[in-house]
Design an enzyme around this catalytic site. Structure first.
Site, PDB file in Angstrom:
ATOM      1  N   SER A 190     168.466  48.028  63.257  1.00 26.24           N
ATOM      2  CA  SER A 190     167.308  48.060  62.786  1.00 26.24           C
ATOM      3  C   SER A 190     166.589  49.450  62.666  1.00 26.24           C
ATOM      4  O   SER A 190     166.983  50.174  63.203  1.00 26.24           O
ATOM      5  CB  SER A 190     165.907  47.496  63.571  1.00 26.24           C
ATOM      6  OG  SER A 190     166.439  46.228  64.017  1.00 26.24           O
ATOM      7  N   ASP A 225     168.604  41.989  55.119  1.00 29.38           N
ATOM      8  CA  ASP A 225     168.382  42.493  56.556  1.00 29.38           C
ATOM      9  C   ASP A 225     169.504  41.175  56.779  1.00 29.38           C
ATOM     10  O   ASP A 225     169.890  41.348  58.233  1.00 29.38           O
ATOM     11  CB  ASP A 225     167.188  42.437  57.419  1.00 29.38           C
ATOM     12  CG  ASP A 225     166.576  41.881  58.014  1.00 29.38           C
ATOM     13  OD1 ASP A 225     167.195  43.841  58.781  1.00 29.38           O
ATOM     14  OD2 ASP A 225     165.684  41.631  58.976  1.00 29.38           O
ATOM     15  N   ARG A 278     159.258  44.907  67.647  1.00 26.94           N
ATOM     16  CA  ARG A 278     159.857  43.987  68.978  1.00 26.94           C
ATOM     17  C   ARG A 278     160.174  44.194  70.103  1.00 26.94           C
ATOM     18  O   ARG A 278     160.552  45.162  70.604  1.00 26.94           O
ATOM     19  CB  ARG A 278     161.671  43.461  68.592  1.00 26.94           C
ATOM     20  CG  ARG A 278     161.826  42.389  66.983  1.00 26.94           C
ATOM     21  CD  ARG A 278     163.105  42.216  66.697  1.00 26.94           C
ATOM     22  NE  ARG A 278     163.528  43.249  66.492  1.00 26.94           N
ATOM     23  CZ  ARG A 278     164.331  43.780  66.992  1.00 26.94           C
ATOM     24  NH1 ARG A 278     164.967  44.099  68.120  1.00 26.94           N
ATOM     25  NH2 ARG A 278     165.056  45.052  66.772  1.00 26.94           N
ATOM     26  N   TYR A 330     153.430  40.751  65.340  1.00 24.63           N
ATOM     27  CA  TYR A 330     154.499  41.468  64.497  1.00 24.63           C
ATOM     28  C   TYR A 330     155.708  40.196  64.716  1.00 24.63           C
ATOM     29  O   TYR A 330     156.011  39.635  64.777  1.00 24.63           O
ATOM     30  CB  TYR A 330     155.286  43.023  66.091  1.00 24.63           C
ATOM     31  CG  TYR A 330     155.613  42.864  65.206  1.00 24.63           C
ATOM     32  CD1 TYR A 330     155.482  44.077  64.371  1.00 24.63           C
ATOM     33  CD2 TYR A 330     157.344  42.843  65.563  1.00 24.63           C
ATOM     34  CE1 TYR A 330     156.863  44.848  63.693  1.00 24.63           C
ATOM     35  CE2 TYR A 330     158.172  43.007  64.951  1.00 24.63           C
ATOM     36  CZ  TYR A 330     157.778  44.470  63.721  1.00 24.63           C
ATOM     37  OH  TYR A 330     159.181  44.945  63.032  1.00 24.63           O
ATOM     38  N   HIS A 368     173.932  40.529  60.676  1.00 23.99           N
ATOM     39  CA  HIS A 368     172.123  41.629  60.841  1.00 23.99           C
ATOM     40  C   HIS A 368     172.433  42.313  59.611  1.00 23.99           C
ATOM     41  O   HIS A 368     173.105  43.454  60.073  1.00 23.99           O
ATOM     42  CB  HIS A 368     171.874  42.230  61.568  1.00 23.99           C
ATOM     43  CG  HIS A 368     170.746  42.873  62.012  1.00 23.99           C
ATOM     44  ND1 HIS A 368     170.056  43.736  62.690  1.00 23.99           N
ATOM     45  CD2 HIS A 368     169.998  42.695  61.253  1.00 23.99           C
ATOM     46  CE1 HIS A 368     169.527  44.251  62.129  1.00 23.99           C
ATOM     47  NE2 HIS A 368     168.743  43.832  62.045  1.00 23.99           N
ATOM     48  N   CYS A 381     167.513  51.144  60.168  1.00 23.15           N
ATOM     49  CA  CYS A 381     168.896  52.715  60.283  1.00 23.15           C
ATOM     50  C   CYS A 381     169.016  52.298  58.081  1.00 23.15           C
ATOM     51  O   CYS A 381     170.589  52.978  57.719  1.00 23.15           O
ATOM     52  CB  CYS A 381     170.033  51.906  60.878  1.00 23.15           C
ATOM     53  SG  CYS A 381     169.545  52.493  62.846  1.00 23.15           S
ATOM     54  N   LYS A 401     163.860  36.638  63.057  1.00 26.41           N
ATOM     55  CA  LYS A 401     165.134  37.269  63.262  1.00 26.41           C
ATOM     56  C   LYS A 401     165.633  35.416  64.449  1.00 26.41           C
ATOM     57  O   LYS A 401     166.356  35.774  65.091  1.00 26.41           O
ATOM     58  CB  LYS A 401     164.782  38.776  65.016  1.00 26.41           C
ATOM     59  CG  LYS A 401     164.019  40.067  63.639  1.00 26.41           C
ATOM     60  CD  LYS A 401     165.336  39.809  62.792  1.00 26.41           C
ATOM     61  CE  LYS A 401     165.223  41.434  62.012  1.00 26.41           C
ATOM     62  NZ  LYS A 401     166.100  42.225  61.817  1.00 26.41           N
ATOM     63  N   ARG A 412     154.999  48.822  58.669  1.00 26.87           N
ATOM     64  CA  ARG A 412     156.260  47.845  57.563  1.00 26.87           C
ATOM     65  C   ARG A 412     155.104  47.040  56.028  1.00 26.87           C
ATOM     66  O   ARG A 412     153.967  47.110  56.133  1.00 26.87           O
ATOM     67  CB  ARG A 412     156.643  46.530  58.246  1.00 26.87           C
ATOM     68  CG  ARG A 412     157.228  46.675  59.733  1.00 26.87           C
ATOM     69  CD  ARG A 412     158.623  46.676  59.071  1.00 26.87           C
ATOM     70  NE  ARG A 412     159.584  46.814  60.651  1.00 26.87           N
ATOM     71  CZ  ARG A 412     160.710  47.041  60.529  1.00 26.87           C
ATOM     72  NH1 ARG A 412     160.723  46.375  59.474  1.00 26.87           N
ATOM     73  NH2 ARG A 412     160.772  47.346  61.397  1.00 26.87           N
TER      74      ARG A 412
HETATM   75  O1  SAT Z   1     162.224  42.416  63.761  1.00 23.67           O
HETATM   76  S1  SAT Z   1     161.957  42.400  62.528  1.00 23.67           S
HETATM   77  O2  SAT Z   1     161.558  41.496  61.918  1.00 23.67           O
HETATM   78  O3  SAT Z   1     160.463  43.170  62.623  1.00 23.67           O
HETATM   79  C1  SAT Z   1     162.728  44.046  62.009  1.00 23.67           C
HETATM   80  C2  SAT Z   1     164.146  43.775  62.291  1.00 23.67           C
HETATM   81  O4  SAT Z   1     163.796  44.631  63.547  1.00 23.67           O
HETATM   82  O5  SAT Z   1     164.582  44.710  61.602  1.00 23.67           O
HETATM   83 MN    MN Z   2     166.750  43.643  60.908  1.00 24.59          MN
END
Ligand code: SAT
Ligand code: MN
Length: 595
Positions: free
Chosen positions: A261, A290, A82, A210, A239, A263, A219, A380
Site C-alpha cells: 500500500s 489495487d 488500516r 476507514y 494485491h 508505494c 481488502k 484518500r
Molecule cells: O486498505 S485500504 O484499501 O484502505 C488502502 C490500502 O492499504 O491499500
Molecule cells: Mn492496496
C-alpha cells in the site's frame, strides 16, 4: 423498523432470496436499527444520502465550480488507516491462518464481536448493500452483501463496486455471497475489530469507518476472503494493479504488479509515457490500481479482472507531474477523505504541486505546518474508474485480460537494483515470497521500517503464507503458459539520500524492457539473484544518470545479497514444515551461489 425483505424495485421475478432475508433479519435483531434501507445504487438514493451527510456534517461541500459533485469527509483522527493488529483471520485451526495473520477461534471471535454489535444501530439506519466484485457478467466475479450503519460507506461502496439490482439478481441465480457486517460503532480504538471467517464466507468489522476496515468489498472480501476461496478453486486473488501497454505497432501486453500500500500502484497504473515514447505512439491503459483476480484460461495463460469499479487512492503526492490521469479523474464526483482545503474550498494536499495554499487542515483546524500537515499522509480520494482518462474498456471484459508479466516491488533504499527477471516460475515465486518494503502510512504504526511483505499480501492473505506459496507454485503445470516474473525497485537511493531513478513516466522504460524480454527481443545478464538488463538493452536515452546511479540501479552487490538471502532463509523457516520444499531449495541454491 421497515423492510426486512428487499423492496420490489430490487427484486427480480420469482425472487427467492431467503438466505439473504434471513441474515438481514438476524443482523437487525442483533443490532436493533431504527430503519432498514436496501441500497439500489441509484443517483437519487446517493443524493439523499449526500444531503443527509451534508446536514449532519459528515460531508462537507467542496467548491462546486472547480470540483462539481465532490465532497470532503473528515474521519475521527484516531481512525485514519488500516489496523493490522486488530485484524483477525478466524479459521477453525490456528495453523490454517498461519503466522502471517492474527488468529482467534471462530466461536470466541463471533462472541466477542457480536457483543459489540448488540444494539449498536439503535436510532440509526441499517443499509443493505448488494455488491459485485468484478464485471457483473464475468465468471471470475464474486458477489457480496455488506450491511453497514454508515452512509459514508454506502457512498464509497457505490463508487468502488457494482452495487444494486443486477447484483441481487446474480446472488439469486448463484445462491451464495459473502456476508459482511459493519458498524462504525463508537470509533473507540479499544473497541475495534476486523474479523474474517473464511469458511463461513463472513466478515465482521466494528469500530472503524476507514476504507480498508469498512469498505468490506475491498481488502476484506476481494483479498482476504477471496484469496482463501481462490486457493480451493484454482485461481489467485492478488494485491496488484493491472495495466495495458500498447507499443507503436499496436500490440498490447497486460502486466500485473504487486506493491505494498502507498508505494505508487495508482501512479504506475495510470502512467503517461515520457515525451519520446508518446511521440512514437506508446500508450498505457488502466485496468485496475489495487486488486487483481486471475485464473488460467483454456490456452494456459493467466486471465485477470479488476474486481473493483473505482479507485481509493492516496492523495498526498498526487500532482500533474506524478499522476496527471488521477488528477484529471478527481475533478468531479469525488469523495475526499482527510485532505486539507484552500480558502475557496478546494481540496489540497502535500505534493499537489499547484499554486494554491491550504487554510484548513484535515482535522478542520487552521492550517499550521508546525502542528500537522494539511492532509493526513494516508488521506484518500474515492472516484469511479470510468472517470480516469486512461481507463480501458477491457476492464469491463468478462473474460479478463491475458497477463504477459507479473511484477513484484517494494520500497528499498539500498541493495535492490532497478529491475531483474526470474529464471522460471519457481524462482519468480521465491522473488515474490522474499519481497521486502519499508512501511508506509497506509497502516497504523511506524513508517519507514523494512519488513517482509510477500507478494505485497502480508496484511491481506487470508491463510497461511506457506500454503499460499504452495498454491502459487501449483500453477506451474503441463499446458500452462505462465507470465514472466520480474522485480522492480523505483525507490533506490544514492549516498545523498535522494532517489536515483526518476520514476513516474520513465518507469515505462523498464516496462518496455520487460515486454522485450517477454518477446525474446533483448539479452539479459545472469546473476544468482536473476537476470539483469544487459548493457544497452534498457532505453536510457534522454536521461542523465550519474555514475553512482548506473552502478546502483543496474549493478549487483554479492556481499549485500548474501546477507539478504540469509535473512530470507530465516524468514521462510519461520513458517515451519508447511513451507514448500521447492521454495526452500530454490532459496538454498541461490544462497550457495552467493557464498
Ligand atoms: O486498505 S485500504 O484499501 O484502505 C488502502 C490500502 O492499504 O491499500
Ligand atoms: Mn492496496
Amino acid at each position: 423498523m421497515n423492510a426486512v425483505a428487499p423492496p420490489a424495485a430490487l427484486q427480480t421475478s420469482g425472487s427467492q432470496l431467503a438466505t439473504l432475508n434471513d441474515w438481514v433479519a438476524r443482523v437487525a435483531a442483533l443490532t436493533k436499527p431504527a430503519a432498514i434501507h436496501w441500497c439500489t445504487g441509484s443517483d437519487a438514493e446517493n443524493q439523499t444520502l449526500v444531503d443527509q451527510m451534508l446536514a449532519d456534517g459528515s460531508l462537507i461541500k467542496l467548491n462546486q465550480d472547480t470540483h462539481p459533485g465532490s465532497y470532503l469527509h473528515r474521519s475521527n483522527p484516531e481512525d485514519v488507516a488500516r489496523v493490522e493488529h486488530l485484524t483477525f483471520v478466524c479459521t477453525p485451526e490456528r495453523e490454517d491462518a498461519g503466522p502471517n495473520n492474527h488468529w482467534m477461534p471462530p466461536a470466541e471471535a463471533h462472541a466477542k464481536i457480536d457483543a459489540l454489535f448488540d444494539g449498536c444501530m439503535a436510532g440509526r439506519t441499517l443499509y443493505v448493500i448488494p455488491y459485485c466484485m468484478g464485471p457483473i457478467d464475468s465468471p471470475l466475479s464474486r458477489c457480496g452483501v455488506e450491511i453497514t450503519d454508515s452512509p459514508y460507506v454506502v457512498a464509497n461502496m457505490r463508487i468502488m463496486t457494482r452495487m444494486g439490482a443486477p447484483t441481487l439478481a446474480r446472488i439469486e441465480r448463484e445462491g451464495h455471497f459473502v456476508k459482511g457486517l459493519h458498524s462504525t460503532g463508537e470509533l473507540d480504538p479499544n473497541r475495534r475489530f476486523i474479523m474474517h471467517f473464511p469458511d463461513e464466507l463472513t466478515i465482521k468489522s466494528y469500530g472503524s469507518g476507514y476504507g480498508g476496515n469498512a469498505l468490506l468489498g475491498k481488502k476484506c472480501h476481494a483479498l482476504r476472503i477471496a484469496s482463501y476461496q481462490a486457493r480451493s478453486e484454482g485461481w489467485l486473488a492478488e494485491h496488484m494493479l493491472i495495466l495495458g501497454i500498447t507499443n507503436p505497432q499496436g500490440a498490447t501486453h497486460y502486466i500485473a504488479a504487486a506493491f505494498p500500500s502507498a508505494c505508487g500502484k495508482t501512479n504506475l497504473a495510470m502512467l503517461i509515457p515520457p515525451e519520446g515514447y508518446l511521440k512514437d505512439g506508446w500508450k498505457i491503459s488502466t485496468i485496475g490500481d489495487d486488486i487483481c483476480w486471475m485464473r488460467p484460461g483454456a490456452d494456459g495463460r493467466l486471465y485477470a479482472i479488476n474486481p473493483e469499479a473505482g479507485f481509493f487512492g492516496v492523495a498526498p503526492g498526487t500532482s500533474k507531474k506524478s499522476n496527471p490521469n488521477a488528477l484529471a479523474s478527481i475533478q468531479t464526483n469525488t469523495i475526499f477523505t482527510n485532505v486539507g482545503v484552500t480558502a475557496d474550498n478546494q481540496p489540497w494536499w502535500e505534493g499537489i504541486d499547484n499554486d494554491q495554499t491550504p487554510v484548513t487542515d484535515w482535522q478542520g483546524q487552521p492550517y499550521d505546518p508546525a502542528v500537522r500537515p494539511a492532509a493526513h499522509p494516508n488521506s484518500r480520494f474515492t472516484v469511479s474508474a470510468k472517470q480516469c482518462p486512461s481507463y480501458s474498456d477491457m476492464a469491463e471484459d468478462p473474460q479478463g485480460v491475458p497477463i504477459s508479466a507479473i511484477v513484484f516491488g517494494g520500497r528499498r533504499a539500498s541493495l535492490v537494483p532497478l529491475v531483474f527477471e526470474a529464471r522460471d516460475w519457481t524462482h519468480g515465486v521465491l522473488i515474490g515470497a522474499a519481497m521486502g518494503s519499508e512501511t508506509t502510512a497506509a497502516a497504523t504504526g511506524a513508517v519507514g521500517v523494512m519488513r517482509r511483505d510477500p507478494m505485497a499480501m502480508k496484511p491481506f492473505c487470508g491463510y497461511n503464507f506457506a500454503d499460499y506459496f504452495s498454491h502459487w507454485l501449483s500453477f506451474d503445470k503441463d499446458g500452462a503458459h505462465l507470465p514472466k516474473v520480474f522485480h522492480v525497485n523505483w525507490f533506490r537511493k544514492g549516498d545523498d539520500g535522494k532517489f536515483l531513478w526518476p520514476g513516474f513516466g520513465d518507469n515505462l522504460r523498464v516496462l518496455e524492457w520487460m515486454i522485450n524480454r517477454v518477446e525474446g527481443k533483448v539479452e539479459a545478464v545472469s546473476t544468482p539473484i536473476g537476470q539483469l538488463p544487459a548493457e544497452g538493452t534498457l532505453n536510457l536515452n534522454g536521461l542523465s544518470l550519474s555514475e553512482e546511479a548506473h552502478s546502483k540501479l543496474f549493478g549487483f552487490d554479492p556481499a549485500g545479497w548474501q546477507a539478504e538471502f540469509a535473512s530470507i532463509g530465516d524468514y521462510l523457516t519461520e513458517y515451519g514444515p508447511r513451507m514448500p520444499q521447492a521454495l526452500l531449495e530454490e532459496q538454498q541454491e541461490i544462497a550457495q551461489q552467493l557464498a
